[in-house]
Scaffold this motif. Sequence first.
Motif, PDB file in Angstrom:
ATOM      1  N   PRO A 156       0.817  -1.225   0.000  1.00  0.00           N
ATOM      2  CA  PRO A 156       0.000   0.000   0.000  1.00  0.00           C
ATOM      3  C   PRO A 156       0.851   1.275   0.000  1.00  0.00           C
ATOM      4  O   PRO A 156       0.535   2.239  -0.711  1.00  0.00           O
ATOM      5  N   LYS A 157       1.942   1.279   0.781  1.00  0.00           N
ATOM      6  CA  LYS A 157       2.817   2.453   0.829  1.00  0.00           C
ATOM      7  C   LYS A 157       3.549   2.647  -0.497  1.00  0.00           C
ATOM      8  O   LYS A 157       3.702   3.777  -0.979  1.00  0.00           O
ATOM      9  N   LEU A 158       4.009   1.554  -1.085  1.00  0.00           N
ATOM     10  CA  LEU A 158       4.706   1.641  -2.369  1.00  0.00           C
ATOM     11  C   LEU A 158       3.775   2.193  -3.444  1.00  0.00           C
ATOM     12  O   LEU A 158       4.160   3.070  -4.228  1.00  0.00           O
ATOM     13  N   ALA A 159       2.551   1.689  -3.473  1.00  0.00           N
ATOM     14  CA  ALA A 159       1.576   2.147  -4.469  1.00  0.00           C
ATOM     15  C   ALA A 159       1.251   3.621  -4.268  1.00  0.00           C
ATOM     16  O   ALA A 159       1.185   4.396  -5.234  1.00  0.00           O
ATOM     17  N   ARG A 160       1.065   4.015  -3.015  1.00  0.00           N
ATOM     18  CA  ARG A 160       0.741   5.413  -2.712  1.00  0.00           C
ATOM     19  C   ARG A 160       1.876   6.337  -3.161  1.00  0.00           C
ATOM     20  O   ARG A 160       1.640   7.410  -3.724  1.00  0.00           O
ATOM     21  N   THR A 161       3.108   5.896  -2.940  1.00  0.00           N
ATOM     22  CA  THR A 161       4.269   6.697  -3.328  1.00  0.00           C
ATOM     23  C   THR A 161       4.357   6.847  -4.845  1.00  0.00           C
ATOM     24  O   THR A 161       4.607   7.941  -5.362  1.00  0.00           O
ATOM     25  N   LEU A 162       4.150   5.756  -5.571  1.00  0.00           N
ATOM     26  CA  LEU A 162       4.213   5.817  -7.035  1.00  0.00           C
ATOM     27  C   LEU A 162       3.140   6.744  -7.602  1.00  0.00           C
ATOM     28  O   LEU A 162       3.401   7.524  -8.525  1.00  0.00           O
ATOM     29  N   VAL A 163       1.951   6.673  -7.044  1.00  0.00           N
ATOM     30  CA  VAL A 163       0.866   7.547  -7.508  1.00  0.00           C
ATOM     31  C   VAL A 163       1.213   9.006  -7.240  1.00  0.00           C
ATOM     32  O   VAL A 163       0.960   9.886  -8.074  1.00  0.00           O
ATOM     33  N   SER A 164       1.825   9.269  -6.097  1.00  0.00           N
ATOM     34  CA  SER A 164       2.222  10.638  -5.755  1.00  0.00           C
ATOM     35  C   SER A 164       3.308  11.152  -6.694  1.00  0.00           C
ATOM     36  O   SER A 164       3.235  12.282  -7.197  1.00  0.00           O
ATOM     37  N   VAL A 165       4.314  10.315  -6.955  1.00  0.00           N
ATOM     38  CA  VAL A 165       5.437  10.718  -7.810  1.00  0.00           C
ATOM     39  C   VAL A 165       4.976  10.986  -9.237  1.00  0.00           C
ATOM     40  O   VAL A 165       5.370  11.971  -9.870  1.00  0.00           O
ATOM     41  N   ARG A 166       4.122  10.126  -9.765  1.00  0.00           N
ATOM     42  CA  ARG A 166       3.716  10.257 -11.172  1.00  0.00           C
ATOM     43  C   ARG A 166       2.793  11.452 -11.419  1.00  0.00           C
ATOM     44  O   ARG A 166       2.566  11.824 -12.573  1.00  0.00           O
ATOM     45  N   LYS A 167       2.269  12.058 -10.361  1.00  0.00           N
ATOM     46  CA  LYS A 167       1.468  13.272 -10.538  1.00  0.00           C
ATOM     47  C   LYS A 167       2.321  14.408 -11.075  1.00  0.00           C
ATOM     48  O   LYS A 167       1.843  15.277 -11.803  1.00  0.00           O
ATOM     49  N   ASP A 168       3.598  14.420 -10.695  1.00  0.00           N
ATOM     50  CA  ASP A 168       4.509  15.473 -11.139  1.00  0.00           C
ATOM     51  C   ASP A 168       5.135  15.154 -12.492  1.00  0.00           C
ATOM     52  O   ASP A 168       5.260  16.024 -13.349  1.00  0.00           O
ATOM     53  N   GLN A 169       5.535  13.894 -12.667  1.00  0.00           N
ATOM     54  CA  GLN A 169       6.094  13.464 -13.949  1.00  0.00           C
ATOM     55  C   GLN A 169       6.032  11.948 -14.040  1.00  0.00           C
ATOM     56  O   GLN A 169       6.079  11.256 -13.020  1.00  0.00           O
ATOM     57  N   PRO A 170       5.907  11.418 -15.256  1.00  0.00           N
ATOM     58  CA  PRO A 170       5.787   9.963 -15.413  1.00  0.00           C
ATOM     59  C   PRO A 170       7.029   9.224 -14.912  1.00  0.00           C
ATOM     60  O   PRO A 170       8.143   9.750 -14.962  1.00  0.00           O
ATOM     61  N   VAL A 171       6.809   8.027 -14.433  1.00  0.00           N
ATOM     62  CA  VAL A 171       7.908   7.126 -14.067  1.00  0.00           C
ATOM     63  C   VAL A 171       8.210   6.335 -15.336  1.00  0.00           C
ATOM     64  O   VAL A 171       7.517   5.371 -15.660  1.00  0.00           O
ATOM     65  N   GLU A 172       9.230   6.756 -16.074  1.00  0.00           N
ATOM     66  CA  GLU A 172       9.440   6.233 -17.426  1.00  0.00           C
ATOM     67  C   GLU A 172      10.471   5.123 -17.525  1.00  0.00           C
ATOM     68  O   GLU A 172      10.398   4.289 -18.425  1.00  0.00           O
ATOM     69  N   THR A 173      11.454   5.125 -16.637  1.00  0.00           N
ATOM     70  CA  THR A 173      12.553   4.170 -16.759  1.00  0.00           C
ATOM     71  C   THR A 173      12.726   3.358 -15.479  1.00  0.00           C
ATOM     72  O   THR A 173      12.159   3.679 -14.431  1.00  0.00           O
ATOM     73  N   THR A 174      13.549   2.323 -15.582  1.00  0.00           N
ATOM     74  CA  THR A 174      13.833   1.508 -14.406  1.00  0.00           C
ATOM     75  C   THR A 174      14.527   2.337 -13.331  1.00  0.00           C
ATOM     76  O   THR A 174      14.294   2.140 -12.137  1.00  0.00           O
ATOM     77  N   GLU A 175      15.370   3.281 -13.748  1.00  0.00           N
ATOM     78  CA  GLU A 175      16.042   4.147 -12.778  1.00  0.00           C
ATOM     79  C   GLU A 175      15.035   5.082 -12.106  1.00  0.00           C
ATOM     80  O   GLU A 175      15.123   5.339 -10.899  1.00  0.00           O
ATOM     81  N   ASP A 176      14.072   5.592 -12.871  1.00  0.00           N
ATOM     82  CA  ASP A 176      13.008   6.417 -12.285  1.00  0.00           C
ATOM     83  C   ASP A 176      12.256   5.638 -11.205  1.00  0.00           C
ATOM     84  O   ASP A 176      11.914   6.181 -10.150  1.00  0.00           O
ATOM     85  N   LEU A 177      11.999   4.369 -11.484  1.00  0.00           N
ATOM     86  CA  LEU A 177      11.272   3.528 -10.533  1.00  0.00           C
ATOM     87  C   LEU A 177      12.079   3.347  -9.247  1.00  0.00           C
ATOM     88  O   LEU A 177      11.544   3.462  -8.139  1.00  0.00           O
ATOM     89  N   LYS A 178      13.372   3.094  -9.403  1.00  0.00           N
ATOM     90  CA  LYS A 178      14.241   2.948  -8.228  1.00  0.00           C
ATOM     91  C   LYS A 178      14.250   4.225  -7.395  1.00  0.00           C
ATOM     92  O   LYS A 178      14.145   4.187  -6.168  1.00  0.00           O
TER      93      LYS A 178
END
Length: 212
Positions: A156-178
């Motif tokens: 749940p925390k990981l999902a919440r963080t990803l949703v928050s981050v992608r609001k500003d800019q897409p998570v496009e690469t494996t490095e972005d995800l890390k």
Amino acid sequence: MDYHNPVLLKETVDGLAIKPDGVYVDVTFGGGGHSREILKRLGADGKLFAFDQDKDALENAIDDPRFTLINENFRFAKRFLRFYGAAQVDGILGDFGVSSHQFDVAERGFSTRFDAKLDMRMNQGDKLSAYHVVNEYAEEDLSRVLLQYGELRSAPKLARTLVSVRKDQPVETTEDLKQALQSYLPKGREHKLLAQIYQAIRIEVNQELEVL
């Protein structure tokens, strides 16, 4: 294409108890190691059908009149076998998971070792990619994927963080995800956790459990 040599190759094919005139199916062709071993044991009247949805596997096709390689997911095996007149078979072999080749090609996005676009599609013609899962899934769906397929209690925390981050800019690469999940990757355990995250996303992208 470089593919690993199958582990326990002889023992695995021994388990099929090959009949010289039998009909067999290799549902995960890959580099063709299992298929070549099966063909060695088949007689002139035997048949082997192989499936692989990854177009890279086509470069390993075997030139043998007893062999047919079908560039499709094995979920369609029954349909294609019927088309080729093989309504009944004598044995089926499957070596499930990601191949070493897919891990080693950086641009496929399967490995934590490389910075590449989020992809993870075994069938490169499919529409759903890791990018879509990470950037377009609803928070509850992302959480489900990470928990169900990655066995991550922090899903749940990981999902919440990803949703928050992608609001500003897409998570496009494996490095972005890390980088997006860096605070959840403690030193000494980061590779294990990343592997679980990648596994979860990969299984969702390729619907690996649904096709079994």
